[in-house]
Design an enzyme around this catalytic site. Structure first.
Site, PDB file in Angstrom:
ATOM      1  CE  LYS A  13      -1.013  -4.403   2.699  1.00 17.58           C
ATOM      2  NZ  LYS A  13      -0.951  -5.607   1.967  1.00 17.58           N
TER       3      LYS A  13
ATOM      4  CB  THR B  58      -1.162   0.459   1.042  1.00 19.75           C
ATOM      5  OG1 THR B  58      -1.388   1.294   1.802  1.00 19.75           O
ATOM      6  CG2 THR B  58      -0.030  -0.121   2.639  1.00 19.75           C
ATOM      7  CG  ASP B  59      -0.515   4.757  -0.331  1.00 18.75           C
ATOM      8  OD1 ASP B  59      -1.310   4.680   0.215  1.00 18.75           O
ATOM      9  OD2 ASP B  59      -2.060   6.544  -1.137  1.00 18.75           O
TER      10      ASP B  59
ATOM     11  CE1 TYR C 123      -3.554  -2.372   5.776  1.00 19.56           C
ATOM     12  CE2 TYR C 123      -3.658  -0.239   5.385  1.00 19.56           C
ATOM     13  CZ  TYR C 123      -3.213  -1.582   4.999  1.00 19.56           C
ATOM     14  OH  TYR C 123      -3.612  -1.409   3.513  1.00 19.56           O
TER      15      TYR C 123
ATOM     16  CG  ASN D 207      -6.760   6.268  -0.157  1.00 18.56           C
ATOM     17  OD1 ASN D 207      -5.587   6.503   0.494  1.00 18.56           O
ATOM     18  ND2 ASN D 207      -7.545   6.372   1.390  1.00 18.56           N
TER      19      ASN D 207
HETATM   20  P1  NAD Z   1     -10.907  -6.172   2.094  1.00 24.83           P
HETATM   21  O1  NAD Z   1     -10.685  -6.334   3.194  1.00 24.83           O
HETATM   22  O2  NAD Z   1     -11.597  -5.652   1.283  1.00 24.83           O
HETATM   23  O3  NAD Z   1     -10.538  -7.315   1.508  1.00 24.83           O
HETATM   24  C1  NAD Z   1      -9.549  -8.464   2.685  1.00 24.83           C
HETATM   25  C2  NAD Z   1      -9.750  -9.698   1.830  1.00 24.83           C
HETATM   26  O4  NAD Z   1      -8.474 -10.903   2.604  1.00 24.83           O
HETATM   27  C3  NAD Z   1     -11.134 -10.125   2.116  1.00 24.83           C
HETATM   28  O5  NAD Z   1     -11.835 -11.091   0.896  1.00 24.83           O
HETATM   29  C4  NAD Z   1     -10.197 -11.284   3.759  1.00 24.83           C
HETATM   30  O6  NAD Z   1     -11.894 -12.580   3.579  1.00 24.83           O
HETATM   31  C5  NAD Z   1      -9.134 -11.817   3.535  1.00 24.83           C
HETATM   32  N1  NAD Z   1      -8.160 -11.750   4.384  1.00 24.83           N
HETATM   33  C6  NAD Z   1      -8.419 -11.433   5.357  1.00 24.83           C
HETATM   34  N2  NAD Z   1      -7.470 -11.694   6.220  1.00 24.83           N
HETATM   35  C7  NAD Z   1      -7.312 -13.611   5.743  1.00 24.83           C
HETATM   36  C8  NAD Z   1      -6.576 -14.730   5.884  1.00 24.83           C
HETATM   37  N3  NAD Z   1      -5.967 -14.135   7.287  1.00 24.83           N
HETATM   38  N4  NAD Z   1      -6.615 -15.644   5.555  1.00 24.83           N
HETATM   39  C9  NAD Z   1      -7.403 -15.509   4.081  1.00 24.83           C
HETATM   40  N5  NAD Z   1      -8.376 -14.312   3.393  1.00 24.83           N
HETATM   41  C10 NAD Z   1      -8.051 -13.647   4.776  1.00 24.83           C
HETATM   42  O7  NAD Z   1      -9.730  -5.797   0.850  1.00 24.83           O
HETATM   43  P2  NAD Z   1      -9.021  -4.902  -0.352  1.00 24.83           P
HETATM   44  O8  NAD Z   1      -9.452  -3.252  -0.125  1.00 24.83           O
HETATM   45  O9  NAD Z   1      -9.693  -5.282  -0.847  1.00 24.83           O
HETATM   46  O10 NAD Z   1      -7.266  -4.455  -0.542  1.00 24.83           O
HETATM   47  C11 NAD Z   1      -7.010  -5.470  -0.680  1.00 24.83           C
HETATM   48  C12 NAD Z   1      -5.456  -5.479  -0.835  1.00 24.83           C
HETATM   49  O11 NAD Z   1      -4.405  -4.079  -1.471  1.00 24.83           O
HETATM   50  C13 NAD Z   1      -4.689  -5.543   1.082  1.00 24.83           C
HETATM   51  O12 NAD Z   1      -3.883  -6.144   0.583  1.00 24.83           O
HETATM   52  C14 NAD Z   1      -4.804  -3.820   1.191  1.00 24.83           C
HETATM   53  O13 NAD Z   1      -3.637  -4.150   2.321  1.00 24.83           O
HETATM   54  C15 NAD Z   1      -3.881  -3.471   0.268  1.00 24.83           C
HETATM   55  N6  NAD Z   1      -4.548  -2.582  -0.755  1.00 24.83           N
HETATM   56  C16 NAD Z   1      -5.657  -1.574  -0.091  1.00 24.83           C
HETATM   57  C17 NAD Z   1      -5.831   0.170  -0.848  1.00 24.83           C
HETATM   58  C18 NAD Z   1      -7.653   0.286  -0.355  1.00 24.83           C
HETATM   59  O14 NAD Z   1      -8.010   1.531  -1.061  1.00 24.83           O
HETATM   60  N7  NAD Z   1      -8.593  -1.302  -0.316  1.00 24.83           N
HETATM   61  C19 NAD Z   1      -5.544   0.907  -1.397  1.00 24.83           C
HETATM   62  C20 NAD Z   1      -4.088   0.029  -1.052  1.00 24.83           C
HETATM   63  C21 NAD Z   1      -3.766  -1.301  -0.986  1.00 24.83           C
HETATM   64  O1  DAU Z   2      -4.160   4.619   0.784  1.00 21.11           O
HETATM   65  C1  DAU Z   2      -4.392   3.179   0.802  1.00 21.11           C
HETATM   66  C2  DAU Z   2      -4.955   2.446   1.861  1.00 21.11           C
HETATM   67  O2  DAU Z   2      -6.663   3.493   1.842  1.00 21.11           O
HETATM   68  C3  DAU Z   2      -5.489   1.177   1.825  1.00 21.11           C
HETATM   69  O3  DAU Z   2      -3.988   0.794   2.304  1.00 21.11           O
HETATM   70  C4  DAU Z   2      -5.902   0.744   3.322  1.00 21.11           C
HETATM   71  O4  DAU Z   2      -6.698  -0.506   3.202  1.00 21.11           O
HETATM   72  C5  DAU Z   2      -7.211   1.841   3.106  1.00 21.11           C
HETATM   73  O5  DAU Z   2      -8.385   1.713   4.272  1.00 21.11           O
HETATM   74  C6  DAU Z   2      -7.610   3.322   2.648  1.00 21.11           C
HETATM   75  O6  DAU Z   2      -6.871   3.866   4.317  1.00 21.11           O
HETATM   76  P1  DAU Z   2      -7.610   5.399   4.705  1.00 21.11           P
HETATM   77  O7  DAU Z   2      -7.173   5.130   5.872  1.00 21.11           O
HETATM   78  O8  DAU Z   2      -6.797   6.553   3.433  1.00 21.11           O
HETATM   79  O9  DAU Z   2      -9.171   4.842   4.181  1.00 21.11           O
HETATM   80  P2  DAU Z   2     -10.147   5.628   4.420  1.00 21.11           P
HETATM   81  O10 DAU Z   2     -11.450   5.461   3.816  1.00 21.11           O
HETATM   82  O11 DAU Z   2     -10.572   5.032   5.817  1.00 21.11           O
HETATM   83  O12 DAU Z   2     -10.318   6.778   5.097  1.00 21.11           O
HETATM   84  C7  DAU Z   2     -10.094   7.608   4.393  1.00 21.11           C
HETATM   85  C8  DAU Z   2     -10.157   9.134   4.460  1.00 21.11           C
HETATM   86  O13 DAU Z   2     -10.886   9.702   4.886  1.00 21.11           O
HETATM   87  C9  DAU Z   2      -9.082   9.574   5.404  1.00 21.11           C
HETATM   88  O14 DAU Z   2      -8.355  10.705   5.882  1.00 21.11           O
HETATM   89  C10 DAU Z   2      -9.874   8.948   7.467  1.00 21.11           C
HETATM   90  C11 DAU Z   2     -11.176   9.812   6.594  1.00 21.11           C
HETATM   91  N1  DAU Z   2     -12.166   9.684   6.783  1.00 21.11           N
HETATM   92  C12 DAU Z   2     -12.792   7.955   7.116  1.00 21.11           C
HETATM   93  C13 DAU Z   2     -13.729   7.000   7.529  1.00 21.11           C
HETATM   94  C14 DAU Z   2     -13.885   5.851   7.551  1.00 21.11           C
HETATM   95  C15 DAU Z   2     -13.488   9.954   7.656  1.00 21.11           C
HETATM   96  O15 DAU Z   2     -13.238  11.137   7.851  1.00 21.11           O
HETATM   97  N2  DAU Z   2     -13.936   9.851   8.229  1.00 21.11           N
HETATM   98  C16 DAU Z   2     -14.328   8.232   8.186  1.00 21.11           C
HETATM   99  O16 DAU Z   2     -15.109   7.664   9.261  1.00 21.11           O
END
Ligand code: NAD
Ligand code: DAU
Length: 338
Positions: A158, A130-131, A154, A183
């Site tokens: 990572k 992740t970033d 978190y 994100n």
């Molecule tokens: P998510 O939370 O939507 O999904 C995570 C998935 O992993 C779920 O299906 C869950 O059941 C599975 N999982 C969790 N623990 C597990 C375990 N111990 N064994 C097997 N499966 C397990 O996550 P996402 O948003 O799709 O993110 C996917 C990946 O991308 C993650 O590694 C996250 O760190 C990374 N990432 C996410 C974002 C974002 O903005 N969503 C951005 C950058 C990187």
């Molecule tokens: O940047 C990549 C990451 O983006 C991923 O690695 C993570 O898995 C993903 O959850 C996400 O993290 P953030 O903390 O940036 O995302 P989140 O959606 O939780 O929050 C985005 C921004 O919005 C952050 O500045 C916090 C703010 N926020 C979030 C929530 C849930 C609020 O102000 N209110 C809220 O209720």
């Protein structure tokens, strides 16, 4: 599709029932009829097989934990490529209950890498980092060479997984490529993350809890652009290297909130200022020149992507209403916002 110069016929996707993983499976399933997909997922609160409804044939599912060496070993045996999406992913949850983050995002990655080391067939491990590993940057952009400086349990976990994956390249010569996306947003994102949380709250005329002054900034990458980035890395990523995937679509949280309300025709009075997230990173911003040099570029601008995403949540009320009725969601709201 080729990886390491050879045809890919089987991909193991961990965390394929989550947000990005399920979008990856849908897209690969549609575009690459020669590829078989194995989805290995524990089905935590964030895993949802409804995200994969309609994906049939050339697809199989194993419910398993990436911390389980035996099951992981069996699953990995038939794969040419492993893409590891499985993780605990929500920063707020990591602040309240960090334990599972360390277990899955660090130890789970270790179990996968060990299995990969023993596999005679697998020739590429794409680790999705992740970033957030870089921490916050007030001005400018992080390159892949920037120091890692995580702020939350978190992002620290990572970093553990990211560097462990690199160490298996450096020490054992394992072909590991690391993706560091910004994100993500788009369809099938669990409604705890900012965009789906605020969209589903606004659709129910409920307050939108904005942390602090709403000035924190994020770079918003549509999930389809992330998927195309990972496909680029499977084909062209250099083992041992990390790659930033940024969108160049930076917005403050307040701007995102206003855009959501305006798309839904809901009043600004729904915005509720709440106490800031602990250790809240101010800004994430990536230099993605290294990915662009491989020919990747994000195609979906934020205005278009957000409009499509808001429309998706409007049209898929059944999908998210089931999730928000569950204990895992209600407990999270109680712990985090009350
Ligand atoms: P998510 O939370 O939507 O999904 C995570 C998935 O992993 C779920 O299906 C869950 O059941 C599975 N999982 C969790 N623990 C597990 C375990 N111990 N064994 C097997 N499966 C397990 O996550 P996402 O948003 O799709 O993110 C996917 C990946 O991308 C993650 O590694 C996250 O760190 C990374 N990432 C996410 C974002 C974002 O903005 N969503 C951005 C950058 C990187
Ligand atoms: O940047 C990549 C990451 O983006 C991923 O690695 C993570 O898995 C993903 O959850 C996400 O993290 P953030 O903390 O940036 O995302 P989140 O959606 O939780 O929050 C985005 C921004 O919005 C952050 O500045 C916090 C703010 N926020 C979030 C929530 C849930 C609020 O102000 N209110 C809220 O209720």
């Amino acid at each position: 599709m080729k990886a390491g110069g050879r045809d890919v016929s089987r991909i193991m996707v961990t965390g394929g029932a989550g947000f990005i993983g399920s979008n990856f499976i849908r897209i690969v399933h549609e575009r690459f009829p020669e590829i078989e997909l194995l989805n290995y997922d524990k089905l935590t609160y964030a895993g949802n097989l409804e995200n994969l409804e309609g994906v049939r044939g050339r697809y199989s599912f194993v419910q398993g934990d990436i911390q389980d060496p035996q099951l992981v070993g069996e699953a990995i045996a038939g794969a040419d490529v492993v893409v590891n999406f499985a993780a605990e992913t929500h920063v707020d949850r990591s602040i309240h209950d960090p334990g599972d983050f360390i277990l899955t995002d660090v130890y789970g990655v270790f179990v996968l890498l060990e299995a990969m080391k023993r596999s005679a067939r697998a020739r590429l491990f794409v680790h999705v980092s992740t970033d957030e590993v870089y921490g916050s940057i007030a001005r400018g952009f992080f390159s892949e060479e920037s120091p890692l400086n995580p702020s939350s349990p978190y992002s620290a976990s990572k970093v553990g997984g990211d560097r462990l994956a690199f160490s298996y390249f450096k020490t054992y010569g394992l072909p590991v490529v690391i993706a560091r996306p910004a994100n993500n947003y788009g369809p099938y994102q669990y409604p705890e993350k900012l965009i789906p949380f605020f969209v589903t709250r606004a659709l129910q005329d409920q307050p939108l809890p904005l942390y602090g002054d709403g000035g924190n900034r994020r770079d918003w990458l549509h999930v389809e652009d992330t998927v195309s980035g990972i496909l680029t890395l499977i084909e062209k990523g250099e083992p041992g290297q990390a790659y930033n995937l940024g969108a160049g679509q930076e917005r403050s949280n307040l701007e995102v909130t206003h855009a959501i309300l305006s798309l839904l025709g809901k009043p600004e009075s729904l915005v509720q200022r709440v106490v800031d997230r602990k250790g809240h990173d101010f800004r994430y911003a990536l230099d993605s020149a290294k990915m662009r040099a491989l020919g990747w570029e994000p195609r979906i601008d934020f205005a278009t992507g957000l409009r499509r995403t808001v429309a998706w949540y409007r049209e898929h009320e059944d999908w998210w209403r089931k999730l928000i009725a569950k204990k895992a969601y209600m407990n999270h709201l109680q712990k985090n916002y009350e």
